[in-house]
Design a protein around this motif. Sequence first.
Motif, mmCIF file in Angstrom:
data_model
loop_
_atom_site.group_PDB
_atom_site.id
_atom_site.type_symbol
_atom_site.label_atom_id
_atom_site.label_comp_id
_atom_site.label_asym_id
_atom_site.label_seq_id
_atom_site.Cartn_x
_atom_site.Cartn_y
_atom_site.Cartn_z
ATOM 1 N N HIS A 48 -1.642 8.484 -12.723
ATOM 2 C CA HIS A 48 -2.237 8.318 -13.376
ATOM 3 C C HIS A 48 -3.188 7.196 -14.268
ATOM 4 C CE1 HIS A 48 -7.471 7.439 -11.903
ATOM 5 N NE2 HIS A 48 -6.665 6.604 -11.021
ATOM 6 N N THR A 104 -6.680 5.145 -7.411
ATOM 7 C CA THR A 104 -7.769 6.222 -6.878
ATOM 8 C C THR A 104 -6.492 7.077 -7.020
ATOM 9 O OG1 THR A 104 -9.449 6.458 -5.597
ATOM 10 C CG2 THR A 104 -7.369 6.850 -4.605
ATOM 11 N N GLY A 151 1.037 5.517 -0.392
ATOM 12 C CA GLY A 151 0.047 7.062 0.130
ATOM 13 C C GLY A 151 0.880 7.664 -0.324
ATOM 14 N N TYR A 188 -3.256 11.511 -4.236
ATOM 15 C CA TYR A 188 -3.947 12.842 -4.106
ATOM 16 C C TYR A 188 -2.457 14.072 -4.107
ATOM 17 C CZ TYR A 188 -5.211 16.682 -1.295
ATOM 18 O OH TYR A 188 -5.015 18.261 -1.016
ATOM 19 N N ARG A 234 -2.234 -1.149 -3.278
ATOM 20 C CA ARG A 234 -3.184 -0.104 -3.513
ATOM 21 C C ARG A 234 -2.572 0.897 -3.699
ATOM 22 N NH1 ARG A 234 -7.769 -2.489 1.088
ATOM 23 N NH2 ARG A 234 -8.171 -4.365 -0.200
ATOM 24 N N ARG A 254 -8.772 10.197 4.491
ATOM 25 C CA ARG A 254 -9.331 9.001 3.761
ATOM 26 C C ARG A 254 -8.861 8.129 2.498
ATOM 27 N NH1 ARG A 254 -13.030 11.550 -0.874
ATOM 28 N NH2 ARG A 254 -12.525 11.647 -3.104
ATOM 29 N N ALA A 255 -7.564 8.856 2.741
ATOM 30 C CA ALA A 255 -6.324 7.962 2.408
ATOM 31 C C ALA A 255 -6.681 6.682 2.884
ATOM 32 C CB ALA A 255 -5.126 8.647 2.647
ATOM 33 N N TYR A 269 -2.890 4.854 -3.901
ATOM 34 C CA TYR A 269 -3.721 6.112 -3.207
ATOM 35 C C TYR A 269 -2.765 7.560 -4.237
ATOM 36 C CZ TYR A 269 -7.380 8.974 -1.389
ATOM 37 O OH TYR A 269 -7.967 10.325 -0.851
ATOM 38 N N HIS A 277 -7.207 11.785 -5.789
ATOM 39 C CA HIS A 277 -8.312 12.380 -5.736
ATOM 40 C C HIS A 277 -8.306 13.791 -6.057
ATOM 41 C CE1 HIS A 277 -10.365 14.595 -1.959
ATOM 42 N NE2 HIS A 277 -11.032 14.943 -3.534
ATOM 43 N N LYS A 319 0.862 -1.153 0.191
ATOM 44 C CA LYS A 319 0.135 -0.263 0.139
ATOM 45 C C LYS A 319 0.785 1.305 -0.070
ATOM 46 C CE LYS A 319 -3.543 -2.327 2.813
ATOM 47 N NZ LYS A 319 -3.169 -3.342 2.581
ATOM 48 N N TRP A 377 -9.536 3.958 2.211
ATOM 49 C CA TRP A 377 -9.424 2.959 1.584
ATOM 50 C C TRP A 377 -7.842 2.062 1.195
ATOM 51 C CZ3 TRP A 377 -6.658 2.277 -3.297
ATOM 52 C CH2 TRP A 377 -6.917 1.836 -4.434
ATOM 53 N N LEU A 378 -6.632 2.626 1.823
ATOM 54 C CA LEU A 378 -6.193 1.721 1.632
ATOM 55 C C LEU A 378 -6.223 0.606 2.105
ATOM 56 C CD1 LEU A 378 -3.024 4.465 1.801
ATOM 57 C CD2 LEU A 378 -3.589 3.034 -0.184
#
Length: 284
Positions: free
Chosen positions: A236, A249, A190, A220, A216, A269-270, A218, A251, A188, A273-274
Amino acid sequence: MKRLLNALMVLALCCCGSACTAEAPVASTAQPNVSVLAPLAMPGLGRERLVRLYLPPSYASAPSRRYPVIYMHDGQNLFDAATAYAGEWGVDETLNELARSEGFEAIVVGIDNGGERRMNELAPYAHPRIGAAEGAQYLSFVVDVLKPLIDGRYRSLPGREHTAIMGSSMGGLISHYAIQRYPDVFSKAGLFSPSYWVAPALFDDVAARALTPDARLYLYVGGREGDMVADARRMHETLLRRNPPQALTLHVAPEAEHNEAAWRAEFARALRWLFRPAGAAPNP
């Protein structure tokens, strides 16, 4: 473009720690479940580094429980306004609240940045505006020194499926590089406002190699971060060519800028999701 890069260079050099100092003392805001470990040697770099450790609220009262681990950069900026530059992430307050309201708990390992060496340590590739890259040696410290120490000393869940890496700006960049280089360690990542302008070669690496099937990522970025928005969208799109959409994802927060307040607002939020349960819908 040049003006934005110059501004980001100044922010990146100062951000999150000892490269800049506050004009007046600031009271500590770190929660009681945050501690600072003794300085650790960084082989290959000839330096030592402080590491800040967050233990979940139930850690002392649930001696048989083990926890996922999140490795984060710029440790000075994660927990304490007294050590942060331009505000802190509030990682400890956010996780304490998630533990109370949602039952989610994790260990966080915050690695202090290297001050004037921050840009070099968090750069995966050499860049004319930065100089030599030390990202490989920095990640070797994380993977070969720090992670074994954490897994040996604390009740972690050591498997890759329970291990995340997160950061902002240059920390977001090195986190992306980490999940590409060490897929057997991290599942994962972020990536907050990652500085992809420093590492155009990372786009080629991402285009050539898919993530592991259960990974995963994330991504941002703030809508007011200039060219970084286009870079995040391009990354992305590059990721989507080799990876399933549910693994990723993006964002874009329209009004957010490149600062700790924005990353603090995005942090919970991250995490949701993760670390969503296997099979749960990947909400955007």
